[in-house]
Design an enzyme around this catalytic site. Structure first.
Site, PDB file in Angstrom:
ATOM      1  N   HIS A   1      -2.289  58.568  26.770  1.00 48.02           N
ATOM      2  CA  HIS A   1      -1.365  58.407  27.899  1.00 48.02           C
ATOM      3  C   HIS A   1      -0.980  59.794  28.427  1.00 48.02           C
ATOM      4  CE1 HIS A   1       2.203  57.423  30.223  1.00 48.02           C
ATOM      5  NE2 HIS A   1       1.746  56.192  30.269  1.00 48.02           N
TER       6      HIS A   1
ATOM      7  N   GLY B   1       6.256  56.057  37.069  1.00 47.13           N
ATOM      8  CA  GLY B   1       7.714  56.100  37.056  1.00 47.13           C
ATOM      9  C   GLY B   1       8.329  56.696  38.313  1.00 47.13           C
TER      10      GLY B   1
ATOM     11  N   LYS C   1       7.083  52.204  26.177  1.00 46.40           N
ATOM     12  CA  LYS C   1       7.437  53.619  25.948  1.00 46.40           C
ATOM     13  C   LYS C   1       8.548  53.707  24.893  1.00 46.40           C
ATOM     14  CE  LYS C   1       5.602  54.665  30.464  1.00 46.40           C
ATOM     15  NZ  LYS C   1       5.591  55.514  31.656  1.00 46.40           N
TER      16      LYS C   1
ATOM     17  N   GLU D   1      -4.351  55.859  35.405  1.00 45.34           N
ATOM     18  CA  GLU D   1      -2.944  56.073  35.748  1.00 45.34           C
ATOM     19  C   GLU D   1      -2.782  57.424  36.437  1.00 45.34           C
ATOM     20  OE1 GLU D   1      -0.279  53.478  32.950  1.00 45.34           O
ATOM     21  OE2 GLU D   1      -0.466  55.484  32.131  1.00 45.34           O
TER      22      GLU D   1
HETATM   23  P1  13P Z   1       5.563  52.809  35.398  1.00 46.36           P
HETATM   24  O1  13P Z   1       5.053  51.406  35.575  1.00 46.36           O
HETATM   25  O2  13P Z   1       6.987  52.874  34.960  1.00 46.36           O
HETATM   26  O3  13P Z   1       5.250  53.684  36.580  1.00 46.36           O
HETATM   27  O4  13P Z   1       4.728  53.437  34.154  1.00 46.36           O
HETATM   28  C1  13P Z   1       3.369  53.341  34.143  1.00 46.36           C
HETATM   29  C2  13P Z   1       2.875  53.774  32.830  1.00 46.36           C
HETATM   30  O5  13P Z   1       2.944  54.930  32.464  1.00 46.36           O
HETATM   31  C3  13P Z   1       2.283  52.750  31.942  1.00 46.36           C
HETATM   32  O6  13P Z   1       1.631  53.326  30.864  1.00 46.36           O
END
Ligand code: 13P
Length: 247
Positions: free
Chosen positions: A96, A174, A12, A168
């Site tokens: 994403h 997160g 990110k 996801e």
């Molecule tokens: P986290 O592993 O921090 O939950 O994030 C997942 C994510 O968005 C990966 O693209």
């Protein structure tokens, strides 16, 4: 085994070129020769060059987090597939949920990006997933179907074989709230079924479907043991060498 597991780190908006290169160097030292699992790291654009150099000669691959569908032109602030290729990028995250919700990426725009990536021999990591409200409303599979089918319009059977899909659930990103293995496997199997309809069974059997959303060394083994979970797209736990290597 038909599908090699794939662990991808989505950094990110984190890491300067120097910090990214240092993390990549640690990963290379510890895992840069192994071939049991495919590993991809996706730093921000500004760190791609430095991280790519640190990964050079290792088995760890370089991915970007986004791209613009056009090859060049008046698109201030954007980066194209040929530009990514020039930095030896092999993968690119597309669609994403943060891009969809914060930057207005629509299914149609996601589709243009997927097509541009494939045209330039970049492997798309196409992200799909439902929000908490959508899950509670019972529309998870419908949402995932719409995002997947719209995102893959115009993709040929041959191109589809190189594809990676990441499921996801937005509510698990997160938040520390990981989907249960049953919740995740249900959606992964559904995605594989959709891919079978779109591209035939042999192609669908080759596509890696990653789980993303609070995946950590502690919860990964159970998730990765599921039949249709072929790896992980890792956010927070990819920012430190120890947790990413454990994964
Ligand atoms: P986290 O592993 O921090 O939950 O994030 C997942 C994510 O968005 C990966 O693209």
């Amino acid at each position: 085994m038909l599908r090699k597991k794939l662990i991808a780190g989505n950094w990110k908006m984190n890491k300067t070129p120097a910090d990214g290169a240092a993390l990549a160097a640690e990963l290379v030292t510890a895992a840069g020769k192994q071939t049991d699992v495919e590993v991809v790291v996706c730093p921000p654009f500004t760190a791609l060059d430095a991280v790519g150099k640190a990964l050079d000669g290792s088995t760890i691959k370089l991915g970007a987090q986004n791209l613009h569908p056009e090859a060049s032109g008046a698109f201030t602030g954007e980066v194209s597939a040929p530009m990514l290729r020039a930095l030896f990028t092999t993968h690119v995250i597309i669609g994403h949920s943060e891009r969809r919700s914060l930057f207005g990426d629509t299914d149609a725009f996601v589709n243009l990006k997927v097509l541009a990536a494939l045209k330039n021999q970049l492997k798309p990591i196409l992200c799909v997933g439902e929000s908490l409200a959508e899950r509670e409303a019972g529309t998870t599979l419908k949402v995932v179907q719409t995002q997947l089918e719209a995102g893959l319009q115009g993709v040929s059977k041959e191109q589809a074989a190189t594809l990676v899909v990441a499921y996801e659930p937005v509510w698990a990103i997160g938040t520390g709230k990981v989907a249960t293995t049953d919740q995740a496997q249900e959606v992964h199997a559904y995605i594989r079924g959709l891919l079978t309809k779109l591209f035939t069974e042999p192609v669908a059997q080759r596509v890696r479907i990653l789980y993303g959303g609070s995946m950590k060394p502690a919860n990964a083994p159970e998730l990765l043991a599921q039949k249709d979970i072929d790896g992980g797209l890792i956010g927070g736990a990819a920012l430190e060498a120890r947790s990413f290597l454990d994964l």
